[in-house]
Write a protein that holds these residues in place. Structure first.
Motif, PDB file in Angstrom:
ATOM      1  N   ALA A 146       0.841  -1.188   0.000  1.00  0.00           N
ATOM      2  CA  ALA A 146       0.000   0.000   0.000  1.00  0.00           C
ATOM      3  C   ALA A 146       0.883   1.248   0.000  1.00  0.00           C
ATOM      4  O   ALA A 146       2.007   1.218   0.524  1.00  0.00           O
ATOM      5  N   PRO A 147       0.424   2.337  -0.599  1.00  0.00           N
ATOM      6  CA  PRO A 147       1.208   3.582  -0.602  1.00  0.00           C
ATOM      7  C   PRO A 147       1.540   4.028   0.814  1.00  0.00           C
ATOM      8  O   PRO A 147       0.700   3.952   1.711  1.00  0.00           O
ATOM      9  N   SER A 148       2.771   4.504   0.995  1.00  0.00           N
ATOM     10  CA  SER A 148       3.194   4.934   2.327  1.00  0.00           C
ATOM     11  C   SER A 148       3.577   6.409   2.365  1.00  0.00           C
ATOM     12  O   SER A 148       4.072   6.897   3.374  1.00  0.00           O
ATOM     13  N   SER A 149       3.357   7.120   1.242  1.00  0.00           N
ATOM     14  CA  SER A 149       3.671   8.542   1.198  1.00  0.00           C
ATOM     15  C   SER A 149       2.676   9.239   0.288  1.00  0.00           C
ATOM     16  O   SER A 149       1.934   8.589  -0.469  1.00  0.00           O
ATOM     17  N   GLU A 150       2.671  10.552   0.342  1.00  0.00           N
ATOM     18  CA  GLU A 150       1.781  11.328  -0.517  1.00  0.00           C
ATOM     19  C   GLU A 150       2.110  11.103  -1.991  1.00  0.00           C
ATOM     20  O   GLU A 150       1.208  11.012  -2.837  1.00  0.00           O
ATOM     21  N   GLU A 151       3.402  10.999  -2.299  1.00  0.00           N
ATOM     22  CA  GLU A 151       3.809  10.771  -3.685  1.00  0.00           C
ATOM     23  C   GLU A 151       3.328   9.416  -4.181  1.00  0.00           C
ATOM     24  O   GLU A 151       2.795   9.301  -5.294  1.00  0.00           O
ATOM     25  N   GLU A 152       3.493   8.379  -3.360  1.00  0.00           N
ATOM     26  CA  GLU A 152       3.060   7.043  -3.763  1.00  0.00           C
ATOM     27  C   GLU A 152       1.554   6.988  -3.954  1.00  0.00           C
ATOM     28  O   GLU A 152       1.059   6.331  -4.883  1.00  0.00           O
ATOM     29  N   GLN A 153       0.825   7.666  -3.113  1.00  0.00           N
ATOM     30  CA  GLN A 153      -0.624   7.725  -3.251  1.00  0.00           C
ATOM     31  C   GLN A 153      -1.011   8.423  -4.565  1.00  0.00           C
ATOM     32  O   GLN A 153      -1.944   8.008  -5.253  1.00  0.00           O
TER      33      GLN A 153
END
Length: 278
Positions: free
Chosen positions: A162-169
């Motif tokens: 799962a995304p763990s940062s704003e960028e990954e999201q």
């Protein structure tokens, strides 16, 4: 700032190129540490995809691409001449990252239609190989590694966290938007608004997907190359041709990293910047 740039003896090389030529140049495009993270909002990547689809031409039962200009991109190093190797992307990383995400979504749509060859072919614009046959990511960035590599730069998406940062999201949301928008019904409805039901219904879904691919690949831009990183950083402040404007924080980061350019034996500036941003 322009006068400051013009006073210097700058070796700037502009070239009219296509996205296909850039991604097949055999280079690996590095996102430098002073660059902002991937941050295109929905309005940005939606506009990009809308532009690509709106450019498509349907005539006599055939669908084809049209001309589209994507602005300028700035690099440290020549992407098209000399030895192949790493090229720093100073301006253009948001667009190149978006294109890579779109191609990944297209690859998955091809796979769903049992078009394995088309899926593999489009992936050559995402992953390439060096002279020894080793896999090389066309785009490489510290900030979105390894999420981007597993989620976007792999044909078989497995063990994705799962995304763990704003960028990954942001990367995940961009991919999901492209993937959903490339659904057959969604694509046909988009085209019907311009060409009508009868014209669009006679087209094969796979041919529509190939036309979207070709539209992106044949999109033109101005490639600006300079050999000096300091010169590139100066130009970076005044080049923001397409997409989301630089925030004050982005400009501050660029200016700091223009001055604090030591990365060995450890990149203390980058680690300190992460702490400050948090």
């Amino acid at each position: 700032l322009f006068s400051k740039v013009e006073r210097r003896d700058m070796n700037i090389k502009p070239q009219d190129k296509t996205i296909r030529e850039l991604l097949l140049s055999g280079r690996q495009f590095i996102i430098p540490r002073f660059q902002r993270e991937y941050s295109w909002e929905k309005k940005n990547y939606k506009e990009f995809l809308d532009d690509m689809i709106n450019c498509l031409i349907i005539s006599k039962g055939q669908i084809s691409f049209d001309q589209y200009f994507l602005g300028t991109m700035l690099f440290v190093g020549d992407c098209f001449e000399g030895d192949k190797g790493e090229i720093d992307v100073v301006d253009g990383q948001q667009r190149l990252t978006t294109i890579t995400i779109l191609f990944s979504a297209l690859s998955d749509r091809f796979l769903e239609k049992d078009e394995d060859t088309l899926s593999k072919q489009i992936f050559k614009y995402i992953m390439t190989t060096d002279d020894n046959g080793n896999d090389v990511r066309v785009i490489k960035s510290k900030t979105h590694y390894p999420f981007f590599s597993f989620y976007i730069q792999e044909r078989q998406k497995e063990n994705i966290k799962a995304p763990s940062s704003e960028e990954e999201q942001c990367i995940k949301e961009t991919y999901e938007y492209f993937y959903n928008s490339l659904n057959e019904k969604t694509l046909r409805n988009f085209l019907k608004k311009k060409y009508g039901d009868d014209t669009v219904e006679q087209l094969k879904y796979v041919d529509i997907l190939k036309a979207v691919r070709d539209q992106v690949l044949n999109t033109t831009f101005i490639s600006i190359s300079t050999k000096e990183r300091e010169q590139a950083n100066m130009i970076f402040e005044i080049l923001n041709a397409k997409g989301k404007r630089l925030s004050d924080v982005d400009l501050i980061k660029n200016k700091i990293f223009e001055i604090v350019n030591d990365t060995e034996p450890a990149d203390f500036a980058e680690e300190k910047w992460k702490s400050i941003k948090s």
